[in-house]
Enzyme design. Structure first.
Site, PDB file in Angstrom:
ATOM      1  N   ASN A  12       0.597  -0.871   0.420  1.00 14.86           N
ATOM      2  CA  ASN A  12      -0.325  -0.055  -0.084  1.00 14.86           C
ATOM      3  C   ASN A  12       0.680   1.610   0.235  1.00 14.86           C
ATOM      4  OD1 ASN A  12      -1.660   2.283   0.316  1.00 14.86           O
ATOM      5  ND2 ASN A  12      -2.078   1.493   2.169  1.00 14.86           N
TER       6      ASN A  12
ATOM      7  N   LYS B  49       0.034   4.698  -0.230  1.00 13.00           N
ATOM      8  CA  LYS B  49      -0.889   5.560   0.658  1.00 13.00           C
ATOM      9  C   LYS B  49      -0.758   6.525  -0.588  1.00 13.00           C
ATOM     10  CE  LYS B  49      -0.077   3.951   5.290  1.00 13.00           C
ATOM     11  NZ  LYS B  49       0.289   3.736   6.215  1.00 13.00           N
TER      12      LYS B  49
ATOM     13  N   HIS C 162      -9.617   1.336   5.148  1.00 11.81           N
ATOM     14  CA  HIS C 162      -7.868   1.277   6.056  1.00 11.81           C
ATOM     15  C   HIS C 162      -8.055   2.399   6.512  1.00 11.81           C
ATOM     16  CE1 HIS C 162      -4.317   2.612   6.433  1.00 11.81           C
ATOM     17  NE2 HIS C 162      -3.540   1.232   5.819  1.00 11.81           N
TER      18      HIS C 162
ATOM     19  N   GLU D  79      -6.556   4.427   7.853  1.00  4.13           N
ATOM     20  CA  GLU D  79      -6.384   5.984   7.686  1.00  4.13           C
ATOM     21  C   GLU D  79      -7.843   6.477   7.116  1.00  4.13           C
ATOM     22  OE1 GLU D  79      -3.223   5.697   5.479  1.00  4.13           O
ATOM     23  OE2 GLU D  79      -1.963   4.914   7.227  1.00  4.13           O
TER      24      GLU D  79
ATOM     25  N   GLU E  70      -5.241  -5.297  10.525  1.00  9.54           N
ATOM     26  CA  GLU E  70      -4.423  -3.921  10.584  1.00  9.54           C
ATOM     27  C   GLU E  70      -4.308  -3.154  12.178  1.00  9.54           C
ATOM     28  OE1 GLU E  70      -2.361  -2.792   7.001  1.00  9.54           O
ATOM     29  OE2 GLU E  70      -4.123  -1.632   7.556  1.00  9.54           O
TER      30      GLU E  70
ATOM     31  N   GLY F 271       2.019   2.151  10.815  1.00  7.87           N
ATOM     32  CA  GLY F 271       2.977   3.153  10.475  1.00  7.87           C
ATOM     33  C   GLY F 271       3.708   3.930  11.436  1.00  7.87           C
TER      34      GLY F 271
ATOM     35  N   SER G 294       3.540  -2.108  10.245  1.00  6.98           N
ATOM     36  CA  SER G 294       4.731  -2.281  10.403  1.00  6.98           C
ATOM     37  C   SER G 294       5.641  -3.023  10.157  1.00  6.98           C
ATOM     38  CB  SER G 294       5.889  -1.990  11.790  1.00  6.98           C
ATOM     39  OG  SER G 294       4.399  -0.177  12.438  1.00  6.98           O
TER      40      SER G 294
HETATM   41  C1  PEP Z   1      -0.588  -0.048   5.673  1.00  8.55           C
HETATM   42  O1  PEP Z   1      -0.783   1.170   5.750  1.00  8.55           O
HETATM   43  O2  PEP Z   1      -1.555  -0.416   5.768  1.00  8.55           O
HETATM   44  C2  PEP Z   1       0.134  -0.330   6.333  1.00  8.55           C
HETATM   45  C3  PEP Z   1       0.664  -0.939   7.446  1.00  8.55           C
HETATM   46  O3  PEP Z   1       1.453   0.434   7.031  1.00  8.55           O
HETATM   47  P1  PEP Z   1       2.964   0.601   7.456  1.00  8.55           P
HETATM   48  O4  PEP Z   1       2.708  -0.956   7.101  1.00  8.55           O
HETATM   49  O5  PEP Z   1       3.978   1.604   6.847  1.00  8.55           O
HETATM   50  O6  PEP Z   1       2.333   0.261   8.905  1.00  8.55           O
END
Ligand code: PEP
Length: 250
Positions: free
Chosen positions: A11, A13, A97, A99, A167, A173, A213
């Protein structure tokens, strides 16, 4: 077990630009080493960069959208409808997601409607769910996940078209990855929800991937967990580390 092909999604983003994407696709994505029979690999650039990615990525990698409109085609300025994605040859979409839930006010019901529209248009869905730190610390993780899943229950007729991405919001992040045990335990709960609300068989066949992460250092211990069927990767999908993550899952 065994029947679930691994799945790794990148992803991006709201990252990327012409020069950077060219590097990322040519030097990272198109040099991935994996067996497509063992793992699905998808990348999700910004909507603006989908076309570029679609013509540039190797045949064994699919391009996904990070979002889809709540509505169909028509007077919805700034939106892209599910049927426009399928018309363009896009097969996957990320929905729900954290976000989008947190920054764009996507409630569980909105996510449920988007999932329904996307599936009806013929898209495959990466459905993201997860709890905040506060919710985990107050032991309401399973209740939160249940509400998020319940809101999508009627939206899905064919679960083979859905990958669930667990997630935890506190892990996205932040550099604070869930422990393999935390992820295993939570994925097991999600599979239990599926067994109770869909069927045991569908629960056993549905891919549940972990996101938050994930990097080239922690992916090995995570993938060793029997309930983890792959990853949704944010930050590390913009780096060479993505190669290690994909090869670990293949
Ligand atoms: C994501 O945006 O789905 C995500 C898991 O981000 P990150 O790997 O940066 O934590």
């Amino acid at each position: 077990e065994g029947a679930r092909r691994y799945f790794v999604g990148g992803n991006w983003k709201c990252n990327g630009a012409l020069e950077f994407n060219k590097f990322l696709i040519e030097d990272v994505i198109n040099k991935l080493e994996f067996d497509p029979a063992k793992v699905d690999v998808i990348v999700a650039p910004t909507t603006l960069h989908i076309a570029m990615a679609k013509v540039m990525v190797a045949d064994n990698v699919k391009v996904a959208s990070q979002n889809v409109s709540l509505y169909g085609t028509g007077a919805y300025t700034g939106e892209i409808a599910a049927e426009q994605l399928t018309d363009f040859g896009i097969e996957w979409v990320i929905i729900g997601h954290s976000e989008r839930r947190a920054l764009y006010g996507e409630a569980n019901e909105t996510v449920g409607t988007k999932v329904s529209n996307a599936l009806e248009a013929g898209l495959n869905v990466i459905l993201c769910i997860g709890e905040t730190l506060e919710q985990r610390e107050s032991n309401s993780t399973n209740d939160v996940l249940k509400e998020q899943l319940d809101a999508c229950k009627e939206s899905v007729k064919d679960w083979s078209k859905v990958v669930i991405a667990y997630e935890p919001v506190w892990a996205i992040g932040t550099g604070k990855v869930a422990t393999p045990e935390q992820a295993q335990e939570t994925h097991a709960y999600i599979r239990q929800w599926m067994a109770e609300n869909v069927s045991e068989e569908v629960g056993a066949a549905t891919r549940i991937i972990y996101g938050g992460s994930v990097n080239d250092k922690n992916c090995g211990d995570l993938i060793n967990q029997s309930e983890i069927d792959g990853f949704l990767v944010g930050g590390a999908s913009l780096k060479l580390a993505f190669q290690k993550i994909v090869s670990t899952a293949s």
